[in-house]
Each structure stands twice: as structure tokens, then as C-alpha cells.
Design a protein around this motif. Structure first.
Motif, short mmCIF file in Angstrom:
data_model
loop_
_atom_site.label_atom_id
_atom_site.label_comp_id
_atom_site.label_asym_id
_atom_site.label_seq_id
_atom_site.Cartn_x
_atom_site.Cartn_y
_atom_site.Cartn_z
N ASP A 6 -7.36 -31.02 -13.96
CA ASP A 6 -7.94 -30.38 -12.78
C ASP A 6 -9.19 -29.61 -13.23
N GLU A 8 -11.13 -27.56 -11.79
CA GLU A 8 -11.19 -26.17 -11.35
C GLU A 8 -10.11 -25.32 -12.02
N VAL A 18 -9.09 -41.14 -7.43
CA VAL A 18 -10.07 -41.48 -6.40
C VAL A 18 -9.51 -42.66 -5.60
N PRO A 102 -6.18 -40.22 5.61
CA PRO A 102 -7.34 -39.32 5.70
C PRO A 102 -6.92 -37.98 6.30
N GLN A 103 -7.57 -36.92 5.87
CA GLN A 103 -7.16 -35.56 6.23
C GLN A 103 -7.01 -35.37 7.73
N ILE A 138 -7.77 -35.68 0.34
CA ILE A 138 -8.77 -34.61 0.39
C ILE A 138 -9.96 -34.99 -0.50
N ASP A 139 -11.11 -35.00 0.09
CA ASP A 139 -12.34 -35.36 -0.61
C ASP A 139 -12.23 -36.73 -1.29
N GLY A 140 -11.52 -37.65 -0.64
CA GLY A 140 -11.41 -39.00 -1.16
C GLY A 140 -10.46 -39.13 -2.35
N LYS A 141 -9.60 -38.12 -2.57
CA LYS A 141 -8.70 -38.13 -3.73
C LYS A 141 -7.29 -37.74 -3.34
N ASP A 143 -3.79 -36.24 -5.60
CA ASP A 143 -3.46 -35.68 -6.91
C ASP A 143 -2.05 -36.09 -7.30
#
Length: 191
Positions: A6, A8, A18, A102-103, A138-141, A143
């Protein structure tokens, strides 16, 4: 494309995938947590240690925008026995299957599910019968590591008991009567 951590630093075990990198034939993933990731997850889950954590997952496309991730989280964790208070190792083998959308679709499905539960007479039955809405992309990913951490936590025994450990009975020992819980208060009242 899967990142190995990650960026962040917000999650102790993160393997962002992705969505666009998943082909029509899907993808098979085998992931192992590093010792540092195991230590961070153990602290988060209140465990003595996580000795090993591995994830086996198949990622399958469902239509153009959705994914299904199906697999197993396998771990060896050290917990403290609730009976003996001694540490011991135990295996966790937790299957999972989660759909991702998708979100906006995931949020809409969640809102619809909550409205149906709220409108039901028997909310507990409605909740039990309601299929899980998809998790958001989220954002094309998605986790995979965070998903594995979630299912590891769900697979933990909240009251771990070392094999063979049993609660003793509350009987008189060697002929001595058990103390009465309010004896000390009765003695104070007499004085």
C-alpha cells in the motif's frame, strides 16, 4: 498489474489489483504476507502473532465492469487460550467469495438492500435473506490484501481454546466449602 504494498501505508496488508489488468480468462493469485505485514495484522487483530499468512484467489471477470474474487485465506496464528492463558498456535482456513462493481453501482446496490431491510416487517429475516451487495471498485482497483485481512479476522475464534484445555468445575476442593460471594459484606454488616 498488482502492487506489492500500500503506497500510502494505510493498510497493514495491501495488494491493490488494477481491474483493467484482469483479462477475459481471469487471473490466479498466490500471495504471501511479509513478516512485517504479519506483525502489523497481528497487532490490529489482537493476536500474539501471525506466523504465516497466504492467500489463494481466482479473479474472474463478470461482464465489462465487475469482478468476482474467490479463494481462501490460510494462516497460522498465535493466540492466548481463554482457559489456561497460555499461548498456542492454530490454523485458520477461511474461504471467501466477493463480487466487486464500480463504486456508483456498489453504493446504489447497498442503498437498495438497506431500503428493503428497513421496509421489511421482520428485519432480521430480511437481513439474513438479503444477498451481499457488491464491494466497490475504487479508482479502478480492488485490494486483495485488504480483502484477505478482513476474512482472516472473520475466521478467528473470538474465544480461542488450546487443544485439551477445559474449564474446571466450581466444586468444593478437599472438603473445604466454597466461599460465599456476600460473606465479606455480611461480616461488615455485623461489625
Amino acid at each position: 498489474m498488482m502492487q506489492t504494498h500500500d503506497p500510502e501505508g494505510a493498510r497493514p496488508f495491501s495488494r491493490p489489483l488494477v481491474v483493467a489488468s484482469v483479462g477475459d480468462n481471469g487471473l490466479r493469485l498466490n500471495i504471501e504476507a511479509s513478516p512485517a505485514e504479519c506483525d502489523a495484522l497481528a497487532e490490529l487483530d489482537g493476536l500474539d502473532a501471525i506466523r504465516k499468512l497466504a492467500v489463494e484467489a481466482d479473479v474472474i471477470r463478470r461482464g465489462r465492469d465487475r469482478l468476482v474474487v474467490r479463494g481462501r485465506v490460510k494462516a497460522i496464528v498465535a493466540q492466548t487460550c481463554v482457559v489456561t492463558l497460555e499461548p498456542f498456535d492454530t490454523a485458520v482456513d477461511e474461504p471467501f467469495e466477493v463480487e466487486f462493481a464500480p463504486q456508483s453501482e456498489a453504493e446504489e446496490a447497498y442503498a437498495k438492500a438497506m431500503a428493503e431491510i428497513e421496509a421489511a416487517r421482520d428485519k432480521a429475516a430480511a437481513l439474513a435473506e438479503q444477498p451481499d451487495p457488491p464491494d466497490p471498485i475504487i479508482d479502478g482497483k480492488v485490494d486483495i490484501g485488504a480483502l484477505a485481512a478482513e476474512f482472516l479476522a472473520l475466521g478467528l475464534d473470538p474465544y480461542p481454546r488450546k487443544p485439551g484445555a477445559e474449564f474446571g468445575s466450581l466444586t468444593e476442593d478437599a472438603g473445604e466449602p466454597l466461599p460465599k460471594p456476600f460473606a465479606a459484606l455480611a461480616k461488615l454488616k455485623k461489625d
